[in-house]
Motif scaffolding. Structure first.
Motif, PDB file in Angstrom:
ATOM      1  N   ILE A 203       0.835  -1.200   0.000  1.00 31.58           N
ATOM      2  CA  ILE A 203       0.000   0.000   0.000  1.00 31.58           C
ATOM      3  C   ILE A 203       0.876   1.259   0.000  1.00 31.58           C
ATOM      4  CG2 ILE A 203      -1.867  -1.164   1.235  1.00 31.58           C
ATOM      5  CD1 ILE A 203      -0.960   0.355   3.753  1.00 31.58           C
ATOM      6  N   GLU A 204       0.220   2.356  -0.328  1.00 31.42           N
ATOM      7  CA  GLU A 204       0.863   3.666  -0.267  1.00 31.42           C
ATOM      8  C   GLU A 204      -0.162   4.666   0.269  1.00 31.42           C
ATOM      9  OE1 GLU A 204       2.008   6.568  -3.664  1.00 31.42           O
ATOM     10  OE2 GLU A 204       3.707   5.183  -3.446  1.00 31.42           O
ATOM     11  N   PRO A 205      -0.215   4.843   1.615  1.00 31.23           N
ATOM     12  CA  PRO A 205      -1.202   5.765   2.182  1.00 31.23           C
ATOM     13  C   PRO A 205      -0.756   7.221   2.006  1.00 31.23           C
ATOM     14  CG  PRO A 205       0.092   4.760   3.931  1.00 31.23           C
ATOM     15  CD  PRO A 205       0.556   4.127   2.645  1.00 31.23           C
ATOM     16  N   SER A 206      -1.747   8.105   1.855  1.00 26.62           N
ATOM     17  CA  SER A 206      -1.446   9.529   1.700  1.00 26.62           C
ATOM     18  C   SER A 206      -1.293  10.235   3.030  1.00 26.62           C
ATOM     19  CB  SER A 206      -2.564  10.204   0.886  1.00 26.62           C
ATOM     20  OG  SER A 206      -3.808  10.079   1.571  1.00 26.62           O
ATOM     21  N   GLY A 207      -1.645   9.577   4.111  1.00 27.30           N
ATOM     22  CA  GLY A 207      -1.525  10.181   5.437  1.00 27.30           C
ATOM     23  C   GLY A 207      -2.051   9.225   6.479  1.00 27.30           C
ATOM     24  N   SER A 208      -2.434   9.761   7.607  1.00 23.47           N
ATOM     25  CA  SER A 208      -2.937   8.933   8.702  1.00 23.47           C
ATOM     26  C   SER A 208      -4.456   8.897   8.667  1.00 23.47           C
ATOM     27  CB  SER A 208      -2.458   9.488  10.044  1.00 23.47           C
ATOM     28  OG  SER A 208      -2.936  10.809  10.248  1.00 23.47           O
ATOM     29  N   GLY A 209      -5.003   7.830   9.173  1.00 20.27           N
ATOM     30  CA  GLY A 209      -6.452   7.650   9.215  1.00 20.27           C
ATOM     31  C   GLY A 209      -6.822   6.181   9.249  1.00 20.27           C
ATOM     32  N   ASN A 210      -8.107   5.917   9.364  1.00 19.48           N
ATOM     33  CA  ASN A 210      -8.596   4.536   9.418  1.00 19.48           C
ATOM     34  C   ASN A 210      -8.826   4.008   8.000  1.00 19.48           C
ATOM     35  OD1 ASN A 210      -8.618   4.447  12.236  1.00 19.48           O
ATOM     36  ND2 ASN A 210     -10.698   5.302  12.343  1.00 19.48           N
ATOM     37  N   PHE A 211      -8.493   2.749   7.822  1.00 20.79           N
ATOM     38  CA  PHE A 211      -8.642   2.120   6.504  1.00 20.79           C
ATOM     39  C   PHE A 211      -9.154   0.703   6.696  1.00 20.79           C
ATOM     40  CE2 PHE A 211      -6.799  -0.415   2.982  1.00 20.79           C
ATOM     41  CZ  PHE A 211      -7.453   0.214   1.927  1.00 20.79           C
TER      42      PHE A 211
END
Length: 539
Positions: A203-211
């Protein structure tokens, strides 16, 4: 790479997921797992660990959604070999065995004590016989004292014998428990390498948060087969078709609280038509005979019978019971494939045993027909013709339990039945139609005609409809068929008039009003040379 290595790396996160949806095909199942993770923005891989080896690795797919944008770069699998830690289990089993051995020793001590007491009572009994006999003869001891001693000896003898038997039973039970634990201990002490599969999603998340990550994969060792209950109501000429499914899975993971879907699709057959290979024939070459084993399989069919009884009471009548309703599936079609959404809270453990779920229950009208073969049976057989509605679904091949007016009549195998297609159900003998068959003529002509002896036979049949409704009946009789050109068989009279069919078949189709009678008559002649002896004319 092991699970501990994965956890030690900062850019890899192992998810806790659960199975949410399962689609079962006739030879496999599609599993959907979901799990939520709080991303910091530094993660590069998400791992779902310890999946069963029944998983087909090329079938894995991943998707997801959340409060943060995430790019899914790819998905791969890896096989993990690990040895289950056995130290704690060995210690637990060893302690249990020691505790049972202590209990067994205590019982052995009690058993020894009881045997000593029993031996004392037996010895006292032997020594007392001569002493009391002599004392009673000399009138030194009365009968009361003798009776008290006998009661004492008898009571204590039974007491100690019973105690010894009870202690021996306890010993045998403890021995069984100890042997079972020792067997488990030997199995645990033998190292077994366990194999599992991990799914790794890059994966490549753009920032913090729930997924929330969703992965799907296909597993083997899962299937479902149709099972039908067909309940025929002869009063209103309707049949209730209860479509059940037996789901069987031994995939290595339990399905708990899942949304279950059953599909008639066959992904295992692929999408391409089969390739035709050359069809070879050759000369038969005999092979040496081998000894064959005969295997006898006994099938026991239990036909359960239940009786309901109501007891009269002076108390106020109880409220009318509310009949239970069976949960059924939602049916949907796509092309030639039918799916049944059973429900969102289905539990099917990975135990390899069949679990029944109800697909649907529908009432279909039917057309009753009667078939009679009076030469063999003096009653008619009821047969009903049912049409699978055009708006219905394909009934897959499966076993069907047949009930006629709530009476179990047998089991049959349904073939594949498409929407709009008819199928027949045989419901056995119906005593509402009575058939009398009588040989009314057997005459041998005295004169030879063309050097041939001619014998004529004639039968009369009377069919009686004992029911209060009109019935349609197909009645079949049979003329003898000659297997020798020197024997001739000719049909001479039929009333009502019909023409004999192949293999001497006579067939009348009739409708009988309620309480009506119909008389049938037919005659045939057998011709042959007087020197011949004809066999098979068992009239």
């Amino acid at each position: 790479m092991t699970n501990s290595d994965l956890l030690d790396r900062d850019n890899i996160n192992t998810l806790d997921t659960r199975i949410c949806e399962v689609t079962v095909y006739t030879d496999r199942a599609l599993i959907t797992r979901r799990g939520t993770v709080a991303l910091t923005g530094n993660e590069r891989e998400l791992t779902i660990a310890s999946l069963p080896t029944t998983l087909e690795t090329e079938s894995v797919r991943a998707t997801g959604a959340g409060t943060v944008a995430v790019r899914l770069l790819g998905v791969r699998t890896e096989t993990v070999f690990s040895s289950e830690p056995t130290g704690d289990r060995i210690a637990e089993l060893t302690q249990q065995i020691q505790e049972l051995e202590t209990q067994k020793q205590a019982i052995e001590d009690k058993l020894t004590a009881r045997k000593i007491q029993l031996k004392f009572v037996e010895g006292l009994s032997e020594k007392s016989v001569g002493f009391f006999s002599s004392s009673i003869a000399k009138q030194q001891i009365g009968l009361n004292e003798t009776g008290e001693l006998l009661n004492f000896l008898g009571t204590n003898y039974l007491k100690y014998v019973s105690a010894i038997a009870q202690h021996k039973r306890q010993q045998r039970e403890l021995d069984k428990q100890i042997q079972a634990l020792q067997q488990q201990l030997r199995q645990v002490q033998t190292p077994h390498s366990q194999q599992s599969i991990n799914i790794i999603v890059a994966i490549e998340p753009s920032g913090s948060g729930n997924f929330e990550l969703e992965v799907s994969y296909v597993v083997t060792r899962a299937n479902w087969t149709p099972l039908y209950d067909l309940r025929v109501n002869t009063t209103n000429n309707q049949i209730n078709l209860n479509y059940l499914a037996e789901v069987n899975q031994n995939t290595g993971e339990d399905w708990t609280g899942v949304a279950l879907t059953l599909s008639t699709a066959k992904p295992g057959l692929g999408t391409l038509p089969p390739k035709i290979e050359p069809w070879f024939i050759d000369i038969f070459q005999p092979k040496p005979a081998k000894n064959a084993e005969m295997v006898i399989r006994r099938r026991q069919f239990a036909e359960p019978e239940m009786a309901l009884a109501m007891m009269a009471s002076s108390a106020p009548p109880a409220p009318e019971p509310i009949a239970a309703q069976t949960a059924t599936a939602t049916v949907s079609k796509a092309g030639g494939t039918v799916t049944f959404q059973v429900g969102g809270n289905t539990n099917i453990p990975s135990d390899g045993t069949p679990h029944k779920v109800t697909v649907f229950s529908e009432n279909y009208p039917f057309k009753p027909e009667y078939i009679a073969v009076p030469r063999l049976v003096s009653f008619a057989y009821l047969q009903v013709i049912v049409t699978n509605p055009i708006t219905g679904v394909t009934l897959l091949p499966g076993k069907a339990n047949i009930f006629r007016d709530n009476t179990f009549v047998g089991i049959l195998q349904l073939d594949n039945i498409s929407p709009g297609e008819e199928f027949k159900l045989n419901l056995g003998i119906d005593e509402g139609l009575k058939i009398d068959r009588e040989l009314v003529e057997r005459q041998v002509e005295k004169k030879l005609i063309g050097n041939q002896r001619r014998t004529s036979y004639a039968y009369r049949l009377i069919v009686t409809n004992l029911q209060q409704v009109q019935v349609d009946l197909t009645l079949r009789e049979q003329l003898p068929v000659s297997r020798n050109e020197q024997i001739k068989v000719r049909s001479t009279v039929t009333n009502p008039k019909i023409v004999a069919g192949e293999m001497g078949m006579l067939e009348w189709i009739m409708s009988l009003p309620p309480q009506a009678k119909q008389e049938l008559y037919y005659q045939f002649v057998v011709e042959h040379s007087p020197e011949l002896t004809v066999i098979g004319l068992d009239i």
